[in-house]
Design a protein around this motif. Structure first.
Motif: not given
Length: 92
Positions: A49, A51-53, A66-71
């Motif tokens: 990952c 984005d460290s999601a 963590n869907y705030d970080y996931c692109k």
């Protein structure tokens, strides 16, 4: 050593060699993933990952996202050997 047939039997018959697994080979085969769709915490998704999601929850608790970080790149799903991750498009 694996069981074998002697050369005369191999040349004159279609007999099969029947042999079982020793304990270490049986345990190894039992641990293999057969793509059942269940996460076995291999950490592939966590490692790829960008984005460290992916969040490790601890032994036996699997992962959270963590869907705030996931692109939505889908690398986690591509690298999951058992198909436990499915990327779904978000409805607007």
């Amino acid at each position: 050593m694996r069981p074998v047939l002697d050369i005369i039997r191999r040349q004159s018959t279609f007999d099969e060699v029947v042999g079982g697994l020793d304990e270490s080979n049986a345990l190894f085969e039992a641990r293999r993933c057969l793509s059942c769709g269940n996460c076995f915490e291999c950490d592939n998704c966590y490692g790829v990952c960008p984005d460290s999601a992916v969040i490790k929850l601890g032994a036996g608790k699997r992962f959270a996202f963590n869907y705030d970080y996931c692109k939505g790149c889908g690398l986690c799903a591509e690298e999951c050997p058992c198909g436990a991750i499915v990327v779904e498009l978000e409805e607007k």
